[in-house]
Design an enzyme around this catalytic site. Sequence first.
Site, short mmCIF file in Angstrom:
data_model
loop_
_atom_site.label_atom_id
_atom_site.label_comp_id
_atom_site.label_asym_id
_atom_site.label_seq_id
_atom_site.Cartn_x
_atom_site.Cartn_y
_atom_site.Cartn_z
N ARG A 111 28.96 17.88 11.11
CA ARG A 111 29.69 17.18 10.05
C ARG A 111 28.79 16.16 9.35
O ARG A 111 27.92 15.55 9.97
CB ARG A 111 30.89 16.43 10.64
CG ARG A 111 31.96 17.34 11.21
CD ARG A 111 33.21 16.57 11.56
NE ARG A 111 32.92 15.38 12.35
CZ ARG A 111 33.68 14.30 12.37
NH1 ARG A 111 34.78 14.24 11.66
NH2 ARG A 111 33.35 13.27 13.12
N SER A 132 24.75 14.28 19.96
CA SER A 132 25.42 14.17 21.27
C SER A 132 24.79 15.03 22.35
O SER A 132 25.37 16.00 22.85
CB SER A 132 26.89 14.52 21.08
OG SER A 132 27.39 13.71 20.06
N ASP A 187 27.65 10.42 21.00
CA ASP A 187 29.06 10.37 20.58
C ASP A 187 29.90 9.41 21.42
O ASP A 187 30.86 8.80 20.93
CB ASP A 187 29.69 11.77 20.57
CG ASP A 187 29.48 12.57 21.85
OD1 ASP A 187 28.78 12.08 22.75
OD2 ASP A 187 30.02 13.70 21.95
C1 GLC Z 1 26.94 16.63 26.72
C2 GLC Z 1 25.78 15.81 26.18
C3 GLC Z 1 26.18 14.37 25.98
C4 GLC Z 1 27.45 14.28 25.14
C5 GLC Z 1 28.55 15.12 25.77
C6 GLC Z 1 29.83 15.10 24.95
O1 GLC Z 1 27.23 16.19 27.99
O2 GLC Z 1 24.68 15.90 27.04
O3 GLC Z 1 25.15 13.63 25.35
O4 GLC Z 1 27.86 12.93 25.03
O5 GLC Z 1 28.10 16.46 25.89
O6 GLC Z 1 29.66 15.59 23.67
#
Ligand code: GLC
Length: 455
Positions: free
Chosen positions: A78, A142, A196
């Site tokens: 996004r 993330s 995130d």
């Molecule tokens: C995975 C990623 C992490 C993220 C999570 C949720 O665990 O390694 O960085 O926060 O997914 O999206």
Amino acid sequence: MVTSAPIASEEFVSYLENLFTISLKDIKVIITDFHAEMQKGLSGYESSLKMIPSFVDRPKGDEHGSFIALDLGGTNFRVLAVELDGKRNATVRAVSKFVIPKKEMRGTGVQLFDFIVGCIDSFLTENSIDRKKLYNLSFTFSFPVEQTTIAAGKLLIWTKGFTAKGVEGKDIIILLNEALSRRNISCIKVTALANDTVGTLVARSYTDPTCDLGVILGTGTNACYREKLSNIQKLKVADAKGYMIVNMEWGNFNQLRLTRYDNELDQASVNPGAMYLEKMVSGMYLGEITRLILIDLTKRDPIFLKDSDAAESFKKRNSLKAEHMSLIEGDTTTNLDEIDRFLRNNGISNSTPHDRTTLKRLCEVVSARAARLGAAAISAVITWMDPELKDVHTVGIDGSLFEKYPGFEAKMTDVFKKMYVEKAKKITLVNSKDGSGKGAAIIAAIAASSETNQP
Ligand code: GLC
């Protein structure tokens, strides 16, 4: 490979319930183990919890300005334009969503970052954004990134099915800036990089100062929380005062009892041996665990889904999704008509009510374990911050599992009630959806203002 002995489905479900139970005793052990791993991670020792400093604390509420935010972390990418008015109001002015093609997820880093920048380019054009101005951009990326500043960090390892080559070990912001240059986009200044979870905590605490934990329960799972700077020994800040948000990367927690199905899933994954908690809890994997169990049951019980080739219908890996489980568990009709429709859509037209009840129970076993493990992990972080549960803790949670999966939240709060009785009231779970947009913008504002405040 799972081997199967004949068994009636009733007996099999009871066996599974046992196998997948997470008792209060188990939760207490998990909490102790979590604390030990957190301590090691914060001190810079080898640990399944990376405990990554984010270089940002909760916002003050007066952050302001217009920002562009990028959100990469699942199957969608996004781009957002967000405005902060300096009075705790964040408004998303525009948002575009793009599906990330498999070839970009699993190709080369250059392909992936060129795709990202291509999306930014379309976003600027579609929203008639003046390219003569300069915009601060915050990147919600993330994945486990070892951050070294608020706007720099290397990807440690891909998770959630991404494998793009040439990205692990590289600085994400450098890769993004290189891709921006390749496309001659000069109206963007990358100001911040965030996970995130951090965006979620920051977005929630913008309006709610009791929020000290940000959690994702979606495709993946992870959490961040506010830590005393003096506890983050690996930062080696002399005379450290104040707080910093720490991205735990709890999906990689590994002191867990795995079943044969977990092992089978792990072995077939793109990252065997890693991300055990995530593989037991998050939306990306719950369907596959249930599918493996379903296949096992069709082999063991000649009565279950008799006369249909259920093994054939669900033979493809990942063909059963958490969304399907959600629909199955959410079916409250007397004859389980929704489940019947789902099975028919998958080529099984002669299921009995007993088959459908059994399928629903299989899903319940898998999702209940996920919810209880999620609650165990949250309990561990809260009791780390506040062992006696003296303060109120609001947990900002984003992700479809928490938001949409029937009974997931109730199963989590049930754990808190059983564990902490009266004091369970101190823990509030809230759905906090805007981490990757509003949270990211707030982080960019914090980063931009700390830059201006530099001597
Ligand atoms: C995975 C990623 C992490 C993220 C999570 C949720 O665990 O390694 O960085 O926060 O997914 O999206």
